[in-house]
Design an enzyme around this catalytic site. Structure first.
Site, mmCIF file in Angstrom:
data_model
loop_
_atom_site.group_PDB
_atom_site.id
_atom_site.type_symbol
_atom_site.label_atom_id
_atom_site.label_comp_id
_atom_site.label_asym_id
_atom_site.label_seq_id
_atom_site.Cartn_x
_atom_site.Cartn_y
_atom_site.Cartn_z
ATOM 1 N N THR A 171 -3.337 5.474 -3.911
ATOM 2 C CA THR A 171 -2.203 6.148 -3.254
ATOM 3 C C THR A 171 -0.892 5.874 -4.002
ATOM 4 O O THR A 171 -0.006 6.721 -4.017
ATOM 5 C CB THR A 171 -2.062 5.687 -1.794
ATOM 6 O OG1 THR A 171 -2.074 4.269 -1.753
ATOM 7 C CG2 THR A 171 -3.184 6.207 -0.947
ATOM 8 N N THR A 172 -0.767 4.682 -4.608
ATOM 9 C CA THR A 172 0.450 4.360 -5.363
ATOM 10 C C THR A 172 0.427 5.083 -6.703
ATOM 11 O O THR A 172 1.419 5.694 -7.111
ATOM 12 C CB THR A 172 0.550 2.831 -5.584
ATOM 13 O OG1 THR A 172 0.361 2.174 -4.328
ATOM 14 C CG2 THR A 172 1.890 2.434 -6.144
ATOM 15 N N ASP A 191 -9.160 0.317 2.367
ATOM 16 C CA ASP A 191 -9.212 0.799 0.980
ATOM 17 C C ASP A 191 -10.503 0.365 0.308
ATOM 18 O O ASP A 191 -11.154 1.139 -0.381
ATOM 19 C CB ASP A 191 -8.017 0.248 0.174
ATOM 20 C CG ASP A 191 -6.716 0.946 0.526
ATOM 21 O OD1 ASP A 191 -6.773 1.887 1.341
ATOM 22 O OD2 ASP A 191 -5.669 0.555 0.010
ATOM 23 N N ASP A 206 0.853 -1.187 0.000
ATOM 24 C CA ASP A 206 0.000 0.000 0.000
ATOM 25 C C ASP A 206 0.897 1.248 0.000
ATOM 26 O O ASP A 206 1.677 1.447 0.932
ATOM 27 C CB ASP A 206 -0.895 -0.028 1.260
ATOM 28 C CG ASP A 206 -1.801 1.181 1.346
ATOM 29 O OD1 ASP A 206 -2.146 1.713 0.281
ATOM 30 O OD2 ASP A 206 -2.164 1.595 2.456
#
Length: 544
Positions: free
Chosen positions: A93-94, A391, A60
């Protein structure tokens, strides 16, 4: 990666202009390269050692960057991006870091050609507006009441995570939790998963035993061993006050001269507690929970009346119980009324799991709060499942607010890239290069997906570009096999809100870093030289 330390004196050069911009671009690319391998279903895990000696295994982006220590200000700014993305939409987020790093890398050649940063930023802004229009064109509406459609969507967010092996189970948990806490307030849909959907991790058992409880679970046991541990349809009273003898505010010492006085003091204490208990018993509760302490005497009176008591319940847990069972938290027992009693719970029972006792308030008739019980072999695995589930819940929550989908697997990015390349041809002047550069930068997402599963990026990207040039905007990359597939058949869709937020955050942060033309350190010279500031020698004349 050390921060450039600039001491403002005549001998030292400051990082200004082009040098400062290249320094920021390099720092941003370095951060993006750290988590580039964490994108897609074939992503690698990172093992992080925290300062306390514990380990974190995760892919994550936000969890990784939270643990990374950097000194460069631009790198810190990049790390802040994933946190913003996580708080806002909970997923992507990545992607946002990889995209922001690529945007800055794309801007570097234009700076070398002496194109002014403001011209580049203007082109980036136009490209962002056009990209959002393209996303709106290719997005499709979704029915939030159709469970199968929603599960398919949540599965796309979990497909790249550690828990993808149990994705059916996890998607079901995330969707049930979000649907439980969703409610209408003041004519608006409210889904507060942070406050009302609590994840409890209990090591032991198998991941398949995880479930969403239709109520609340606490790590508590009854205060007195003779109290009931199972009650069906309990009447529940929630308190925010201690059931203990309240001493006088200014009463610091009492002089006792004879035994009768001592007995009278004890008697006053007993009367006061008895009175408190009578106020509680007047509403005929079966279960009393308080956030504060309960004295032995109060336990005795309540136990005699066949009432079960739990004490020192957390404030957050008490709020969840109030919402699940329909009770009102009371601050003074004198104010307790019949309508404050919660009657929405079907079963109260206490179970022992492992070495701990847990209180369950389940079978609630209309629970607007829930607990997700996670089981698993070890704490590390449970922590990763917890992160992944957060998530998935965020994705499900986003769908309630903006129920639109865009094709996943890099299809949306490729569609925008092809469309921006076409429109760039119609622009005049130097602005067309940075505008087209945004399109090229967006190709980093499908390219990284291909690289992470060991495919041939040049060959597969060419095939994908050809499909999009023919107007097949739903074609993307199969992240497991590295082939070009139609996302409508493959079934990978992403929320429109997540995609728009990713684009906005990445392009705006790249624009922000490009506007920096001077890095000035606030570190004092005294700290740098390791002693007193170096001034002119004693008796020397100051320079004119």
């Amino acid at each position: 990666m050390q921060a450039p330390v600039i001491v403002l004196n005549t001998n030292t050069q400051r990082e200004t202009g082009r040098k400062a911009q290249y320094s920021n671009i390099t720092a941003a690319k370095t951060v993006a390269d750290i988590i580039r391998t964490c994108l897609g279903p074939r992503s690698m895990l990172k093992m992080l050692l925290d300062p306390m000696g514990g380990i974190v295994l995760t892919n994550d982006g936000n969890a990784i960057l939270r643990e990374v220590e950097v000194a460069h200000p631009a790198a810190k700014s990049m790390i802040e991006l994933s946190r913003t993305q996580d708080e806002e939409v909970g997923d992507g987020t990545t992607s946002v870091i990889i995209l922001a790093g690529e945007m800055l890398a794309t801007a570097a050649p234009f700076l070398e050609r002496n194109i002014h940063p403001i011209v580049i930023l203007s082109a980036f802004r136009d490209a962002l507006n056009d990209a959002i229009k393209v996303l709106e064109e290719i997005s499709v509406p979704v029915d939030v009441n159709n469970r199968q459609e929603m599960l398919k969507l949540v599965k796309s967010s979990l497909g790249t995570k550690f828990v993808s092996r149990w994705s059916d189970l996890m998607c079901g948990l995330a969707l049930d939790a979000v649907q439980t806490v969703a409610c209408e307030q003041a004519g608006r849909q409210q889904v507060d998963i942070k406050r009302y959907a609590r994840i409890e991790k209990i090591p032991g058992g198998e991941i398949e035993q995880s479930q969403v409880l239709d109520g609340v679970m606490l790590n508590k046991d009854v205060t007195h061993p003779k109290m009931k541990r199972r009650i069906e349809n309990p009447r529940i009273v929630l308190l925010d006050c201690p059931l203990e003898y309240k001493k006088g505010e200014s009463q610091t010492n009492i002089e006792i001269s004879k035994e009768a006085d001592w007995n009278r003091i004890l008697q006053i204490e007993e009367e006061q507690i008895k009175q408190m208990c009578e106020h509680i018993l007047s509403v005929k509760p079966d279960l009393v929970m308080t956030e504060k302490g309960v004295s032995d005497l109060a336990q005795h009176f309540l136990m005699k009346a066949n009432v079960t008591v739990l004490r020192r319940v957390k404030k957050s847990d008490n709020n969840r119980i109030a919402r699940a069972v329909g009770a009102v938290i009371v601050n003074r027992v004198e104010e307790l009324k019949e309508e404050d009693v919660g009657t929405g719970c079907g079963l109260f029972n206490i179970d022992k799991i492992g070495d701990e006792y847990y209180t369950f308030l389940t079978k609630c008739r209309n629970p607007k709060a829930c607990t997700i019980l996670l089981r698993g072999p070890s704490k590390d695995i449970l922590s990763e499942v917890d992160r992944n589930l957060q998530d998935a819940m965020s994705v499900a929550r986003n769908m309630f607010f903006s129920p639109r989908l865009v094709p996943g697997g890099g299809a949306s990015e490729m569609a925008i890239s092809v469309r921006l390349a076409e429109r760039a041809k119609g622009l005049e002047g130097t602005q067309q290069w940075p505008y087209a550069g945004v399109g090229e930068a967006l190709e980093v997402i499908p390219r990284t997906l291909i690289q992470n599963c060991g495919g041939n990026p040049i060959k597969i990207l060419t095939q994908l570009r050809a499909q999009h040039a023919n107007g097949n905007h739903t074609f993307g990359v199969d992240g497991c096999a590295g082939k070009v597939v139609d996302m409508r058949e493959y079934g990978v869709w992403e929320p429109f809100a997540v995609k728009v937020q990713t684009l906005k955050t990445a392009i705006e942060s790249a624009s922000l870093l490009l506007r920096v033309d001077d890095i000035v350190s606030g570190v004092s010279r005294k700290k740098e030289s390791g002693g007193a500031p170096q001034g002119p020698p004693e008796g020397a004349m100051p320079e004119q």
